[in-house]
Write an enzyme that holds these catalytic residues in place. Structure first.
Site, PDB file in Angstrom:
ATOM      1  N   SER A  19       8.143   1.816  -9.739  1.00 38.96           N
ATOM      2  CA  SER A  19       6.701   2.106 -10.272  1.00 38.96           C
ATOM      3  C   SER A  19       6.609   2.464 -11.550  1.00 38.96           C
ATOM      4  O   SER A  19       6.085   1.990 -12.735  1.00 38.96           O
ATOM      5  CB  SER A  19       5.897   2.992  -9.523  1.00 38.96           C
ATOM      6  OG  SER A  19       5.640   2.604  -8.267  1.00 38.96           O
ATOM      7  N   LYS A  67       0.390   9.837   1.494  1.00 37.52           N
ATOM      8  CA  LYS A  67      -0.826   8.816   1.461  1.00 37.52           C
ATOM      9  C   LYS A  67      -1.910   9.532   2.159  1.00 37.52           C
ATOM     10  O   LYS A  67      -2.979   9.540   1.675  1.00 37.52           O
ATOM     11  CB  LYS A  67      -0.641   7.590   1.619  1.00 37.52           C
ATOM     12  CG  LYS A  67       0.394   6.927   0.931  1.00 37.52           C
ATOM     13  CD  LYS A  67       0.515   5.495   1.499  1.00 37.52           C
ATOM     14  CE  LYS A  67       1.547   4.524   0.395  1.00 37.52           C
ATOM     15  NZ  LYS A  67       1.686   2.962   0.596  1.00 37.52           N
ATOM     16  N   ASP A  79     -14.362   3.344  -0.251  1.00 37.55           N
ATOM     17  CA  ASP A  79     -14.492   2.628   1.143  1.00 37.55           C
ATOM     18  C   ASP A  79     -13.358   2.295   1.811  1.00 37.55           C
ATOM     19  O   ASP A  79     -12.844   2.585   2.932  1.00 37.55           O
ATOM     20  CB  ASP A  79     -15.593   1.641   1.079  1.00 37.55           C
ATOM     21  CG  ASP A  79     -17.117   2.147   0.829  1.00 37.55           C
ATOM     22  OD1 ASP A  79     -17.317   3.527   1.042  1.00 37.55           O
ATOM     23  OD2 ASP A  79     -18.044   1.549   0.303  1.00 37.55           O
ATOM     24  N   ASN A  88      -3.371   5.532  -1.678  1.00 39.49           N
ATOM     25  CA  ASN A  88      -2.016   5.406  -2.593  1.00 39.49           C
ATOM     26  C   ASN A  88      -2.283   5.652  -3.932  1.00 39.49           C
ATOM     27  O   ASN A  88      -1.373   5.512  -4.955  1.00 39.49           O
ATOM     28  CB  ASN A  88      -1.354   4.237  -2.341  1.00 39.49           C
ATOM     29  CG  ASN A  88      -1.961   2.843  -3.103  1.00 39.49           C
ATOM     30  OD1 ASN A  88      -3.306   3.080  -3.282  1.00 39.49           O
ATOM     31  ND2 ASN A  88      -1.227   1.960  -3.568  1.00 39.49           N
ATOM     32  N   ARG A 151       8.417   0.922  17.141  1.00 36.98           N
ATOM     33  CA  ARG A 151       9.229   1.526  17.881  1.00 36.98           C
ATOM     34  C   ARG A 151       8.779   2.571  19.014  1.00 36.98           C
ATOM     35  O   ARG A 151       9.208   2.724  20.047  1.00 36.98           O
ATOM     36  CB  ARG A 151      10.285   2.168  17.064  1.00 36.98           C
ATOM     37  CG  ARG A 151      11.357   1.194  16.179  1.00 36.98           C
ATOM     38  CD  ARG A 151      12.151   1.780  15.161  1.00 36.98           C
ATOM     39  NE  ARG A 151      11.431   2.306  14.188  1.00 36.98           N
ATOM     40  CZ  ARG A 151      12.032   2.765  13.029  1.00 36.98           C
ATOM     41  NH1 ARG A 151      13.384   2.813  12.824  1.00 36.98           N
ATOM     42  NH2 ARG A 151      11.333   3.229  11.864  1.00 36.98           N
ATOM     43  N   ARG A 155       2.665   6.231  18.930  1.00 40.85           N
ATOM     44  CA  ARG A 155       2.558   6.731  17.598  1.00 40.85           C
ATOM     45  C   ARG A 155       1.655   5.800  16.559  1.00 40.85           C
ATOM     46  O   ARG A 155       1.326   6.164  15.631  1.00 40.85           O
ATOM     47  CB  ARG A 155       3.955   6.901  16.870  1.00 40.85           C
ATOM     48  CG  ARG A 155       4.768   8.110  17.651  1.00 40.85           C
ATOM     49  CD  ARG A 155       6.008   8.216  16.850  1.00 40.85           C
ATOM     50  NE  ARG A 155       6.022   8.614  15.501  1.00 40.85           N
ATOM     51  CZ  ARG A 155       7.121   8.882  14.573  1.00 40.85           C
ATOM     52  NH1 ARG A 155       8.254   8.695  15.134  1.00 40.85           N
ATOM     53  NH2 ARG A 155       6.704   9.178  13.517  1.00 40.85           N
ATOM     54  N   GLY A 233       8.478  -7.606  -1.375  1.00 39.01           N
ATOM     55  CA  GLY A 233       8.009  -6.316  -1.636  1.00 39.01           C
ATOM     56  C   GLY A 233       7.663  -6.041  -3.031  1.00 39.01           C
ATOM     57  O   GLY A 233       6.929  -5.268  -3.516  1.00 39.01           O
TER      58      GLY A 233
END
Length: 271
Positions: A19, A67, A79, A88, A151, A155, A233
Site C-alpha cells: 500500500s 477491519k 452502507d 478497510n 477449514r 467459523r 491480488g
C-alpha cells in the site's frame, strides 16, 4: 487542500504491504506533498491508535486483523461497510472518522477488468472478512449462488449471514475446504500453504480464478491457471487503493501509475 497531510496502512503484520508503494506513487503523480507509511497496530489497538492521531492525519487503510475494529470506530459508516461487516478505510471528516469498505468495489472492478463474461455462481475459499467482501462483490456482479469452502465451517457462520443479506438474496452454502469447487469464478482467500494439490485440481474447471493474495506470488492456485482468466491480488489491491485515494484526496486516482509502481516493487521484491 492542505499541502502536507498524513495517511498510513495499519495492521499486523504489516511489513509486506504494498500500500505505501501504491499511494506514494499516486501522490507523486498528481503533485501532492503527502506522506503514507505502514504502521504495525496489533489486534485490539486500533481505537487507541486513532485517538492519538493529530489533525494533520487524513486517512487510514486498514488491513487484518483490524477491519472489524475499524467498522466499530466509524462515525459515520457507509452502507457497503455495514453490509460487509468490516471496514478497510477510515477517512477523517468534520463529524468523525468515516468507515468505508473499498474491497467491495475494488474486487468487482478487478474482475471486470479481466473478465466480461457472466458471474452467476461463485466458490469462495475461506470465510473471513476478505472472503465476505469478495463474495458480496461477486453478488454485485450478478452471482446468485455462493459456496464458501472453509477449514472450520462453524467459523464461517457470520460471513455466510452477511452474504445472505445482500440485496440480491443469494443462495449461500458452507462446506469443508475439501468440497467441490463450482461456478463461474473461484475466489481464493486462503494462505498458500492451505492450497493443496487436491484443492488446486478441484479449481481447474472454473473459468475465472481470483487469487486475492499477491505475496507470495504465484500461489499454487494462481500458478495452475494456464489459459484461464486470472485476477490477481495486485489487481484487487490497485483497485481498492484507487478507491481509497479518491476518498482521502478528492482527486481522481492515477490507476496506471499505481499499478506500475506495484508491479515494479513486486518484480524487485521491494516495498
Amino acid at each position: 487542500m492542505p499541502a502536507a497531510l498524513h495517511c498510513a496502512v495499519v495492521g499486523d503484520p504489516i511489513g509486506h504491504s504494498l500500500s505505501p508503494t501504491l499511494h506514494r506513487a499516486a501522490y507523486t503523480s498528481v503533485g501532492l506533498d503527502w506522506s503514507y507509511d505502514a504502521v504495525r497496530v496489533p489486534s485490539g489497538g486500533l481505537a487507541r491508535f486513532v485517538a492519538g492521531l493529530g489533525a494533520d492525519w487524513r486517512g487510514l487503510s486498514v488491513t487484518m486483523p483490524l477491519k472489524r475494529e475499524a467498522l466499530a470506530l466509524g462515525e459515520p459508516v457507509t452502507d457497503r461497510a455495514r453490509t460487509a461487516g468490516s471496514a478497510n478505510t477510515l477517512v477523517r471528516r468534520a463529524d468523525g472518522w468515516l468507515a468505508d469498505n473499498t474491497d467491495l468495489p475494488g474486487a468487482a472492478a478487478a474482475v471486470r477488468e479481466r473478465w466480461d463474461g457472466p458471474v452467476r455462481s461463485v466458490t469462495v475459499l475461506g470465510g473471513g472478512a476478505t472472503a465476505a467482501s469478495a463474495a458480496l462483490a461477486m453478488c454485485d456482479l450478478g452471482a446468485r449462488e455462493v459456496r464458501l469452502l472453509v477449514r472450520s465451517p462453524e467459523r464461517a457462520a457470520a460471513t455466510a449471514a452477511l452474504v445472505r443479506h445482500h440485496p440480491a438474496l443469494p443462495v449461500v452454502s458452507v462446506g469443508d475446504l475439501d468440497g467441490p469447487v463450482i461456478g463461474d469464478v473461484v475466489v481464493s482467500t486462503v494462505p498458500a500453504e492451505a492450497q493443496t494439490p487436491d484443492l488446486v485440481a478441484r479449481c481447474r474447471d472454473v473459468p475465472v480464478v481470483f487469487e486475492v493474495r499477491y505475496d507470495p506470488w504465484p500461489t499454487p492456485v494462481a500458478a495452475a491457471v494456464g489459459g484461464r482468466v486470472l485476477v490477481s491480488g495486485l489487481d484487487l489491491l490497485v483497485h481498492q487503493a484507487a478507491e481509497q485515494f479518491v476518498l482521502f484526496t478528492g482527486v481522481p486516482a492515477p490507476l496506471a501509475e499505481m499499478r506500475g509502481a506495484g508491479e515494479a516493487a513486486l518484480s524487485r521484491g521491494a516495498r
